[in-house]
Design a protein around this motif. Structure first.
Motif, PDB file in Angstrom:
ATOM      1  N   ASP A 109      83.866   9.291  77.509  1.00 32.35           N
ATOM      2  CA  ASP A 109      84.063  10.433  76.438  1.00 32.35           C
ATOM      3  C   ASP A 109      85.088  11.249  76.833  1.00 32.35           C
ATOM      4  O   ASP A 109      85.454  11.088  78.043  1.00 32.35           O
ATOM      5  N   LEU A 110      85.595  12.159  76.089  1.00 30.84           N
ATOM      6  CA  LEU A 110      86.706  13.041  76.277  1.00 30.84           C
ATOM      7  C   LEU A 110      86.309  14.441  76.666  1.00 30.84           C
ATOM      8  O   LEU A 110      87.007  15.171  77.434  1.00 30.84           O
ATOM      9  N   GLU A 111      85.342  14.884  75.930  1.00 28.62           N
ATOM     10  CA  GLU A 111      84.997  16.188  76.113  1.00 28.62           C
ATOM     11  C   GLU A 111      84.397  16.649  77.297  1.00 28.62           C
ATOM     12  O   GLU A 111      84.691  18.029  77.507  1.00 28.62           O
ATOM     13  N   HIS A 128      85.581   7.488  73.050  1.00 25.28           N
ATOM     14  CA  HIS A 128      85.484   9.015  72.277  1.00 25.28           C
ATOM     15  C   HIS A 128      86.026   8.260  70.797  1.00 25.28           C
ATOM     16  O   HIS A 128      86.633   7.119  71.019  1.00 25.28           O
ATOM     17  N   HIS A 138      79.230  15.087  77.638  1.00 23.13           N
ATOM     18  CA  HIS A 138      79.103  16.443  77.377  1.00 23.13           C
ATOM     19  C   HIS A 138      77.553  16.817  76.591  1.00 23.13           C
ATOM     20  O   HIS A 138      76.969  15.556  76.725  1.00 23.13           O
ATOM     21  N   HIS A 170      77.792  18.551  71.618  1.00 21.65           N
ATOM     22  CA  HIS A 170      77.614  18.070  70.347  1.00 21.65           C
ATOM     23  C   HIS A 170      76.610  16.817  70.632  1.00 21.65           C
ATOM     24  O   HIS A 170      76.555  16.395  71.513  1.00 21.65           O
TER      25      HIS A 170
HETATM   26 ZN   LIG Z   1      83.885  12.319  72.411  1.00 20.71          ZN
END
Ligand SMILES: [Zn+2]
Length: 259
Positions: free
Chosen positions: A8-10, A61, A103, A115
């Protein structure tokens, strides 16, 4: 030993604001994706250090279009684009999974960009009355296919959530401390990559004794949205709990994300 890396990116070091993750193709977004590729390659290197035969990395993501393909370590393969999480690739046989750049769940205090699934549309999500986020979701879906999650990376809240669900046996690599939903105390990205490589080496080396995360099905899943319109328009089997919330028993691990 085949290793599957979900990304994921966060949760990547250097990523701390929505501008980097929600707007595609902007300079801020491209910077975030370059930082992601650095961490991906660190995890790939660590897996090969531990003797992995094959490493597949999944772009996880929004829309699965965040990898910068040219930058991928040439020993690895990558999955990009709109596919089912139960695509044929996981069925090719993997012995361990890494959740990279993850995240914390919705409403985690000080959780950087926290989130659950959609930072815009989803509010809360429960599994058998326990608040849950994407770490639990990924671990369940991988676990159902016999693949244990051996390592999770992200901020300090993400790492705590991972240990909370998966136990202290999971290797966690903390690349930043959350100060707010859009602020963090961060390592230098180069340092974060070094820790990720070392963590991946250790986690993959210990994978033969790791157990897949396999809660007993059916699971009672509850979805709470931010807009009551989602529930107004819902025409499935789930029970409506209140204008924002629906719940149903889920028998198939492939169905835990969508009501
Ligand atoms: Zn993401």
């Amino acid at each position: 030993m085949n290793v599957y890396i979900c990304t994921d990116l966060e949760g990547v070091c250097g990523v701390f604001r929505w501008e980097q993750t929600r707007e595609y193709g902007t300079p801020a977004n491209v910077e975030a994706r370059r930082l992601l590729m650095g961490e991906v390659n660190a995890a790939v290197a660590g897996a090969f250090d531990a003797g992995a035969a094959r490493v597949v990395v999944r772009d996880g993501h929004n829309g699965a279009k965040s990898f910068l393909p040219e930058e991928l370590d040439e020993r690895a393969e990558m999955i990009m684009g709109l596919t089912s999480r139960y695509d044929d690739v996981t069925k090719e046989g993997f012995d361990a999974a890494i959740l990279l750049g993850y995240h914390a769940m919705s409403h985690t205090q000080g959780g950087v960009l926290c989130h659950t699934q959609s930072s815009v549309g989803w509010n809360n999500y429960w599994i058998n009355d326990r608040l849950a986020g994407e770490i639990a979701q990924s671990a369940i879906m991988l676990g159902a296919q016999g693949i244990p999650v051996v390592m999770v990376t992200g901020d300090d809240k993400t790492c705590a959530e991972a240990r909370d669900w998966l136990g202290d046996g999971v290797v966690t690599v903390e690349v930043k401390k959350g100060l707010s939903r859009e602020g963090a105390l961060m390592l230098a990205p180069k340092k974060a990559r070094a820790l990720i490589r070392e963590g991946a080496r250790e986690a993959v080396a210990n994978a033969p004794v790791a157990a897949p995360f396999r809660p007993e099905f059916p699971l009672r899943i509850r979805w709470q949205y931010k807009d009551s319109l989602v529930v107004d328009r819902y025409r499935g089997e789930a029970e409506v709990i209140d204008p924002y919330t629906i719940e149903r028993l889920v028998a198939d691990p492939a169905d835990i994300l969508a009501p």
